[in-house]
Design a protein around this motif. Structure first.
Motif, mmCIF file in Angstrom:
data_model
loop_
_atom_site.group_PDB
_atom_site.id
_atom_site.type_symbol
_atom_site.label_atom_id
_atom_site.label_comp_id
_atom_site.label_asym_id
_atom_site.label_seq_id
_atom_site.Cartn_x
_atom_site.Cartn_y
_atom_site.Cartn_z
ATOM 1 N N VAL A 11 18.591 14.243 15.953
ATOM 2 C CA VAL A 11 18.763 14.786 14.155
ATOM 3 C C VAL A 11 18.619 16.296 14.620
ATOM 4 O O VAL A 11 17.966 16.935 15.069
ATOM 5 C CB VAL A 11 17.736 14.263 13.565
ATOM 6 C CG1 VAL A 11 17.482 15.097 12.249
ATOM 7 C CG2 VAL A 11 17.441 12.873 13.202
ATOM 8 N N THR A 12 19.660 17.011 14.108
ATOM 9 C CA THR A 12 19.756 18.519 14.126
ATOM 10 C C THR A 12 20.101 18.655 12.717
ATOM 11 O O THR A 12 21.075 18.304 11.958
ATOM 12 C CB THR A 12 21.221 18.560 14.915
ATOM 13 O OG1 THR A 12 20.936 18.153 16.263
ATOM 14 C CG2 THR A 12 21.150 20.200 15.186
ATOM 15 N N VAL A 13 19.345 19.938 12.292
ATOM 16 C CA VAL A 13 19.543 20.556 10.976
ATOM 17 C C VAL A 13 19.611 22.065 10.765
ATOM 18 O O VAL A 13 19.125 22.681 11.750
ATOM 19 C CB VAL A 13 17.857 20.339 10.095
ATOM 20 C CG1 VAL A 13 18.173 20.732 8.603
ATOM 21 C CG2 VAL A 13 17.640 18.802 10.161
ATOM 22 N N SER B 214 14.840 16.560 2.030
ATOM 23 C CA SER B 214 14.603 18.010 2.070
ATOM 24 C C SER B 214 14.817 18.585 3.657
ATOM 25 O O SER B 214 13.616 19.070 3.969
ATOM 26 C CB SER B 214 13.415 18.179 1.310
ATOM 27 O OG SER B 214 13.577 17.903 0.145
ATOM 28 N N LEU B 215 15.347 18.135 4.513
ATOM 29 C CA LEU B 215 15.431 18.462 5.884
ATOM 30 C C LEU B 215 15.164 20.008 6.138
ATOM 31 O O LEU B 215 15.913 20.771 5.339
ATOM 32 C CB LEU B 215 16.543 17.835 6.471
ATOM 33 C CG LEU B 215 16.290 16.503 6.831
ATOM 34 C CD1 LEU B 215 17.490 15.717 7.216
ATOM 35 C CD2 LEU B 215 15.359 16.089 7.942
ATOM 36 N N LYS B 216 14.539 20.370 7.287
ATOM 37 C CA LYS B 216 14.602 21.575 7.725
ATOM 38 C C LYS B 216 14.973 22.041 8.915
ATOM 39 O O LYS B 216 14.886 20.804 9.812
ATOM 40 C CB LYS B 216 12.897 22.196 7.443
ATOM 41 C CG LYS B 216 12.545 21.872 6.162
ATOM 42 C CD LYS B 216 11.003 22.174 6.119
ATOM 43 C CE LYS B 216 10.055 22.068 4.618
ATOM 44 N NZ LYS B 216 8.792 22.503 4.858
ATOM 45 N N PRO B 217 15.340 23.198 9.637
ATOM 46 C CA PRO B 217 15.633 23.379 10.887
ATOM 47 C C PRO B 217 14.516 22.931 11.826
ATOM 48 O O PRO B 217 14.710 22.442 12.835
ATOM 49 C CB PRO B 217 15.943 24.650 10.703
ATOM 50 C CG PRO B 217 16.423 25.245 9.376
ATOM 51 C CD PRO B 217 15.557 24.300 8.423
ATOM 52 N N GLU B 218 13.350 23.019 11.260
ATOM 53 C CA GLU B 218 12.148 22.435 12.276
ATOM 54 C C GLU B 218 11.964 21.219 12.307
ATOM 55 O O GLU B 218 11.218 20.558 13.100
ATOM 56 C CB GLU B 218 10.983 23.280 11.983
ATOM 57 C CG GLU B 218 10.510 22.988 10.583
ATOM 58 C CD GLU B 218 10.935 24.299 9.525
ATOM 59 O OE1 GLU B 218 12.039 24.591 9.680
ATOM 60 O OE2 GLU B 218 10.151 24.566 8.409
ATOM 61 N N ASP B 219 12.602 20.451 11.518
ATOM 62 C CA ASP B 219 12.842 18.854 11.900
ATOM 63 C C ASP B 219 13.941 18.534 12.865
ATOM 64 O O ASP B 219 13.884 17.263 13.261
ATOM 65 C CB ASP B 219 13.355 18.068 10.605
ATOM 66 C CG ASP B 219 12.276 18.336 9.576
ATOM 67 O OD1 ASP B 219 12.928 18.535 8.089
ATOM 68 O OD2 ASP B 219 11.108 18.209 9.537
ATOM 69 N N ALA C 8 15.283 17.265 16.201
ATOM 70 C CA ALA C 8 14.383 16.678 17.368
ATOM 71 C C ALA C 8 15.093 15.407 17.545
ATOM 72 O O ALA C 8 16.087 15.147 16.807
ATOM 73 C CB ALA C 8 13.119 16.583 17.060
ATOM 74 N N VAL C 9 14.897 14.709 18.556
ATOM 75 C CA VAL C 9 15.049 13.330 18.936
ATOM 76 C C VAL C 9 14.051 12.528 18.259
ATOM 77 O O VAL C 9 12.898 12.691 18.491
ATOM 78 C CB VAL C 9 15.351 13.040 20.517
ATOM 79 C CG1 VAL C 9 15.635 11.606 20.553
ATOM 80 C CG2 VAL C 9 16.222 14.010 21.231
ATOM 81 N N ARG D 95 8.915 12.014 17.094
ATOM 82 C CA ARG D 95 9.890 13.086 17.285
ATOM 83 C C ARG D 95 9.578 13.884 18.574
ATOM 84 O O ARG D 95 8.510 14.170 18.787
ATOM 85 C CB ARG D 95 10.395 13.791 16.221
ATOM 86 C CG ARG D 95 9.458 14.681 15.650
ATOM 87 C CD ARG D 95 9.687 15.402 14.116
ATOM 88 N NE ARG D 95 8.907 16.425 13.822
ATOM 89 C CZ ARG D 95 9.034 16.880 12.595
ATOM 90 N NH1 ARG D 95 10.164 16.556 11.772
ATOM 91 N NH2 ARG D 95 8.180 17.863 12.308
ATOM 92 N N GLN D 96 10.801 14.188 19.098
ATOM 93 C CA GLN D 96 10.547 15.316 20.377
ATOM 94 C C GLN D 96 11.394 16.448 20.254
ATOM 95 O O GLN D 96 12.722 15.962 20.342
ATOM 96 C CB GLN D 96 10.390 14.730 21.794
ATOM 97 C CG GLN D 96 9.989 15.588 22.687
ATOM 98 C CD GLN D 96 9.583 14.568 24.013
ATOM 99 O OE1 GLN D 96 9.937 13.549 24.272
ATOM 100 N NE2 GLN D 96 8.849 15.388 24.891
ATOM 101 N N ALA D 97 11.023 17.552 20.147
ATOM 102 C CA ALA D 97 12.019 18.568 20.293
ATOM 103 C C ALA D 97 12.107 19.396 21.599
ATOM 104 O O ALA D 97 11.107 19.113 22.284
ATOM 105 C CB ALA D 97 11.438 19.645 19.202
ATOM 106 N N PRO D 98 13.132 20.076 21.910
ATOM 107 C CA PRO D 98 13.260 20.502 23.259
ATOM 108 C C PRO D 98 12.005 21.399 23.554
ATOM 109 O O PRO D 98 11.662 22.279 22.780
ATOM 110 C CB PRO D 98 14.552 21.475 23.329
ATOM 111 C CG PRO D 98 15.207 20.583 22.218
ATOM 112 C CD PRO D 98 14.439 20.196 21.203
#
Length: 125
Positions: free
Chosen positions: A121-123, A85-90, A92-93, A38-41
């Motif tokens: 994926v946006t949480v 249990s997804l978190k906002p820090e998950d 990413a693309v 995964r890669q977050a901005p």
């Protein structure tokens, strides 16, 4: 040649679940170790999970261990990532990747030979 196509991403609330799929074309899928990255901005691409070509071996990044589960169906040429249990820090693309060299895959993105186009994926909190 292998082509990988991810699906299943979306916008969800914290605590929700999503299942990502990665469908492969080509004859040799069953001989590929597969992984999710995964890669977050603004951040580097990071390892999430990997599974050996047989499915017997799986391993995970510490940040997702116990929440995410990787699996594969060689008959369907598909690898999955169940995310609970997804978190906002998950957020990413998420990319799936295939490795022809190492039977159990690798933590390192530069050792993978094939990549999908990614699914967002946006949480939300």
């Amino acid at each position: 040649q292998i082509q990988l196509v991810e699906s299943g991403g979306g916008l969800v609330q914290a605590g929700s679940s999503l299942r990502l799929s990665c469908a492969a074309s080509g004859r040799t899928f069953s001989r590929l170790a597969m992984a999710w990255f995964r890669q977050a901005p603004g951040k580097e691409r990071e390892f999430v999970a990997a599974i050996s070509w047989s499915g017997a071996t799986t391993y995970y990044a510490d940040s997702v261990k116990g929440r995410f589960f990787i699996s594969r169906d060689n008959a369907k040429k598909t690898v999955y990532l169940q995310m609970n249990s997804l978190k906002p820090e998950d957020t990413a693309v998420y990319y799936c990747a295939g490795d022809v060299t190492y039977s159990s895959g690798s933590y390192y993105y530069n050792e993978y030979d094939y990549w999908g186009q990614g699914t967002q994926v946006t949480v939300s909190s």
